[in-house]
Design a protein around this motif. Structure first.
Motif, mmCIF file in Angstrom:
data_model
loop_
_atom_site.group_PDB
_atom_site.id
_atom_site.type_symbol
_atom_site.label_atom_id
_atom_site.label_comp_id
_atom_site.label_asym_id
_atom_site.label_seq_id
_atom_site.Cartn_x
_atom_site.Cartn_y
_atom_site.Cartn_z
ATOM 1 N N SER A 1 -24.426 -15.835 87.521
ATOM 2 C CA SER A 1 -24.554 -16.223 86.115
ATOM 3 C C SER A 1 -25.804 -17.045 85.822
ATOM 4 O O SER A 1 -26.356 -16.968 84.732
ATOM 5 C CB SER A 1 -23.314 -16.997 85.674
ATOM 6 O OG SER A 1 -22.170 -16.214 85.930
ATOM 7 N N ARG B 1 -29.100 -15.346 83.532
ATOM 8 C CA ARG B 1 -29.630 -15.944 82.299
ATOM 9 C C ARG B 1 -31.089 -16.335 82.456
ATOM 10 O O ARG B 1 -31.830 -16.389 81.491
ATOM 11 C CB ARG B 1 -28.791 -17.139 81.871
ATOM 12 C CG ARG B 1 -29.045 -18.381 82.699
ATOM 13 C CD ARG B 1 -27.939 -19.360 82.510
ATOM 14 N NE ARG B 1 -27.851 -19.789 81.132
ATOM 15 C CZ ARG B 1 -27.659 -21.042 80.752
ATOM 16 N NH1 ARG B 1 -27.538 -21.974 81.666
ATOM 17 N NH2 ARG B 1 -27.548 -21.370 79.508
ATOM 18 N N PHE C 1 -30.572 -11.060 80.910
ATOM 19 C CA PHE C 1 -29.972 -11.204 79.589
ATOM 20 C C PHE C 1 -28.730 -12.085 79.622
ATOM 21 O O PHE C 1 -28.161 -12.310 80.678
ATOM 22 C CB PHE C 1 -29.568 -9.827 79.055
ATOM 23 C CG PHE C 1 -30.737 -8.924 78.788
ATOM 24 C CD1 PHE C 1 -31.678 -9.271 77.838
ATOM 25 C CD2 PHE C 1 -30.884 -7.750 79.483
ATOM 26 C CE1 PHE C 1 -32.754 -8.455 77.587
ATOM 27 C CE2 PHE C 1 -31.965 -6.915 79.243
ATOM 28 C CZ PHE C 1 -32.899 -7.267 78.287
ATOM 29 N N PRO C 2 -28.261 -12.535 78.441
ATOM 30 C CA PRO C 2 -26.988 -13.260 78.408
ATOM 31 C C PRO C 2 -25.856 -12.390 78.971
ATOM 32 O O PRO C 2 -25.911 -11.170 78.882
ATOM 33 C CB PRO C 2 -26.764 -13.531 76.927
ATOM 34 C CG PRO C 2 -28.098 -13.441 76.301
ATOM 35 C CD PRO C 2 -28.878 -12.467 77.107
ATOM 36 N N LEU C 3 -24.866 -13.060 79.525
ATOM 37 C CA LEU C 3 -23.772 -12.335 80.194
ATOM 38 C C LEU C 3 -23.015 -11.418 79.258
ATOM 39 O O LEU C 3 -22.575 -10.343 79.642
ATOM 40 C CB LEU C 3 -22.784 -13.341 80.797
ATOM 41 C CG LEU C 3 -23.317 -14.225 81.910
ATOM 42 C CD1 LEU C 3 -22.258 -15.231 82.305
ATOM 43 C CD2 LEU C 3 -23.704 -13.387 83.093
ATOM 44 N N GLU C 4 -22.825 -11.861 78.018
ATOM 45 C CA GLU C 4 -21.952 -11.109 77.115
ATOM 46 C C GLU C 4 -22.702 -10.043 76.318
ATOM 47 O O GLU C 4 -22.126 -9.404 75.452
ATOM 48 C CB GLU C 4 -21.242 -12.054 76.148
ATOM 49 C CG GLU C 4 -20.325 -13.070 76.822
ATOM 50 C CD GLU C 4 -19.215 -12.422 77.624
ATOM 51 O OE1 GLU C 4 -18.842 -11.285 77.304
ATOM 52 O OE2 GLU C 4 -18.734 -13.049 78.575
ATOM 53 N N LEU C 5 -23.990 -9.886 76.587
ATOM 54 C CA LEU C 5 -24.744 -8.867 75.850
ATOM 55 C C LEU C 5 -24.291 -7.472 76.287
ATOM 56 O O LEU C 5 -24.168 -7.193 77.470
ATOM 57 C CB LEU C 5 -26.243 -9.031 76.103
ATOM 58 C CG LEU C 5 -27.133 -8.081 75.298
ATOM 59 C CD1 LEU C 5 -27.117 -8.465 73.833
ATOM 60 C CD2 LEU C 5 -28.556 -8.100 75.812
ATOM 61 N N GLY C 6 -24.035 -6.633 75.282
ATOM 62 C CA GLY C 6 -23.518 -5.294 75.592
ATOM 63 C C GLY C 6 -24.616 -4.303 75.924
ATOM 64 O O GLY C 6 -24.865 -3.391 75.163
ATOM 65 N N ASN C 7 -25.283 -4.493 77.055
ATOM 66 C CA ASN C 7 -26.331 -3.543 77.443
ATOM 67 C C ASN C 7 -25.909 -2.780 78.695
ATOM 68 O O ASN C 7 -24.935 -3.130 79.346
ATOM 69 C CB ASN C 7 -27.650 -4.273 77.683
ATOM 70 C CG ASN C 7 -27.537 -5.303 78.795
ATOM 71 O OD1 ASN C 7 -26.444 -5.774 79.094
ATOM 72 N ND2 ASN C 7 -28.638 -5.655 79.394
ATOM 73 N N GLN C 8 -26.663 -1.743 79.001
ATOM 74 C CA GLN C 8 -26.373 -0.983 80.213
ATOM 75 C C GLN C 8 -27.397 -1.319 81.287
ATOM 76 O O GLN C 8 -28.575 -1.465 80.996
ATOM 77 C CB GLN C 8 -26.418 0.518 79.919
ATOM 78 C CG GLN C 8 -25.102 1.038 79.396
ATOM 79 C CD GLN C 8 -25.140 2.511 79.054
ATOM 80 O OE1 GLN C 8 -26.180 3.039 78.676
ATOM 81 N NE2 GLN C 8 -24.012 3.166 79.162
ATOM 82 N N ALA D 1 -18.891 -1.338 91.342
ATOM 83 C CA ALA D 1 -19.898 -0.930 90.357
ATOM 84 C C ALA D 1 -21.105 -1.842 90.304
ATOM 85 O O ALA D 1 -21.473 -2.359 89.268
ATOM 86 C CB ALA D 1 -19.265 -0.820 88.962
#
Lengths: 338, 148
Positions: free
Chosen positions: A139, A143, A147-154, A269
């Motif tokens: 974590s 950061r 990116f921030p942990l909760e960012l919805g990226n792939q 994963a």
């Protein structure tokens, strides 16, 4: 003819105690049963992840000192480093100890760097007990570098998963345990990779450079080792390393593997595997140490790599330089208990 | 010169070796999740129009956006939106919900560094460039429109 990069130790410093601590995801990975301590949560009861990383380092250092059966007052020097800016985790962890401290930065190669320096200092006769430690935290690294942990990226398929974990070990002039017999200090190598999501490819040439130097200087071949292990090249990076070595005329066989590649199970994963300082540090101080102690391994070449980048450098269009330090650890052959 | 050639050869070699993302499954997932978010938006809009028949259509759309932004922000806080994003990729980034996620996630992440220097400063690290580009391009388009 290049100058030798390899130091052969006359006094052969001994690793008398080692300790590893990891996060829950790592505990569920392939090395789960070997770790000394698996945290219940990534925050380790702290308010921020940076504080958790610091606490992990302290925990590992205390654990290693206890396992070495020495007193904290016997420790003469702490060598430690981590991934965060200004290596705050290590320095703040050292704040609570009474012994002197040298901060190191070798990115993910820090475990080998600290052991190589520690072994050299002990071999030189100035120190009797040196503690080497390093850590990384998913974590905090995420950061700082991504990116921030909760960012919805792939995540791209070449990306790796920073390991939450810390490892520490106590080096001593005399004692029982695996011995460090050689160290090869690596050069900074850059083959012009600038994809921050592809660290394996960026660091593989550094690993090749150091391994070639090691085999050349020590006049050994890959067959002389029970295990040749790199730190966090990952799945792609270690395949590249095998190809690069083959181009140089050296074949890495089945005794070669990569900590990051082995770390997680298929279902976790993590794409190309684990990375971070903690990756090689926790595998060395758990699995590899135990195998050296029980005699399964007699001679191990431990060569973790580090990517020496910062976000500022990459944003300014710089490529990613890599470095790799290698140490040879020889196990205790006699007195098998089982 | 020699080094340049070596690096070029190495980059080409790596490029050929890198595992590729499979475009069709990714496209399919982003298509249906993105579509679903749009359907959700339409549904919310229809409900607002149904419950408040006197509301102007423009105002109803504004409320729809507010609801969508809130939902995405809420799901980000619960730790769900990043999972949707991992699965759907562009499908959950492109709609306004993705924009909401890109502001909420750094806000959450950096609240430890303080309200002003942490949260407020970092809140727009990801969304900021999008806003800047949006404003500048609208100025340019506006200028072109003025002279046509």
């Amino acid at each position: 003819m290049a100058k030798s990069q390899t130091v052969v130790f006359k006094n052969q410093p001994v690793i008398i105690g080692s300790y590893s601590i990891v996060g829950p995801k790592e505990g569920a990975g392939n090395f789960g049963e070997y770790f000394d301590y698996v945290m219940k949560s990534d925050s380790f009861g702290e308010k921020t992840y940076e504080k958790a990383e610091r606490k992990m380092i302290q925990h590992a250092i205390v654990g290693a000192i206890e396992k070495a059966k020495i007193k904290p007052t016997d420790v003469e020097l702490l060598l430690a480093g981590d991934l965060l800016n200004q290596i705050i985790s290590s320095s703040y962890a050292a704040r609570d100890f009474s012994f002197p401290y040298l901060g190191l930065f070798g990115a993910c190669s820090t475990m080998a760097e600290s052991l190589a320096i520690g072994a050299s200092l002990i071999d030189g006769g100035q120190f009797d007990h040196v503690v080497c430690s390093t850590a990384s935290h998913f974590s905090t690294a995420e950061r700082q570098f991504r990116f921030p942990l909760e960012l919805g990226n792939q995540r791209p398929p070449t990306s790796q998963w920073t390991i939450t974990g810390a490892g520490a070990c106590v080096l001593a002039l005399k004692g029982k345990g695996p011995k460090i017999t050689m160290a090869t200090f690596g050069r900074v190598v850059d083959y012009g990779i600038n994809d921050v999501n592809d660290m394996g490819a960026a660091m593989a040439p550094a690993a090749m450079d150091t391994l070639m130097a090691h085999f050349r200087d020590s006049k050994t071949t890959p067959d002389d080792y029970d295990l040749i292990v790199t730190g966090d090249l990952g799945k792609l990076g270690s395949e590249i390393l095998i190809d690069l070595m083959e181009d140089q005329g050296i074949k890495l066989g089945l005794n070669y593997n990569d900590c990051g590649q082995m770390y997680y199970t298929r279902n976790q994963a993590t794409l190309c595997g684990g990375s971070g300082c903690g990756c090689s540090a926790t595998v060395l101080n758990s699995f590899i140490m135990k195998k050296l102690l029980d005699g399964s391994y007699k001679k191990v070449l431990f060569a973790p790599t580090g990517a020496l980048l910062s976000t500022t450098a990459t944003q300014q269009g710089e490529t990613i330089p890599g470095v790799c330090h290698a140490i040879v650890i020889e196990g205790v052959k006699q007195e098998k208990k089982k | 010169m020699d080094e340049k050639k070596r690096n070029e050869a190495y980059n080409n070699y790596v490029k050929a070796k890198i595992p590729k993302t499979k475009p069709w499954p990714s496209l399919f997932n982003s298509f249906w999740v993105g579509g679903l978010i749009c359907v959700l938006g339409q549904g919310i809009n229809d409900l607002i129009m149904l419950w408040f028949p006197n509301m102007a259509e423009q105002t109803a759309w504004t409320y729809t956006l507010v609801v969508l932004i809130f939902l995405a922000s809420f799901l980000t806080g619960l730790g769900v939106y990043d999972r949707i994003g991992k699965f759907a990729g562009g499908g959950s980034i492109v709609p306004i919900t993705g924009f909401s996620n890109s502001i909420t996630s750094p806000a959450l992440e950096f609240k430890n560094e303080g309200i002003i220097y942490g949260m407020c400063v970092k809140m727009f690290t990801i969304a900021g460039p999008v806003i800047v580009v949006g404003i500048i391009s609208s100025i340019i388009v506006g200028l072109i429109y003025l002279f046509i």
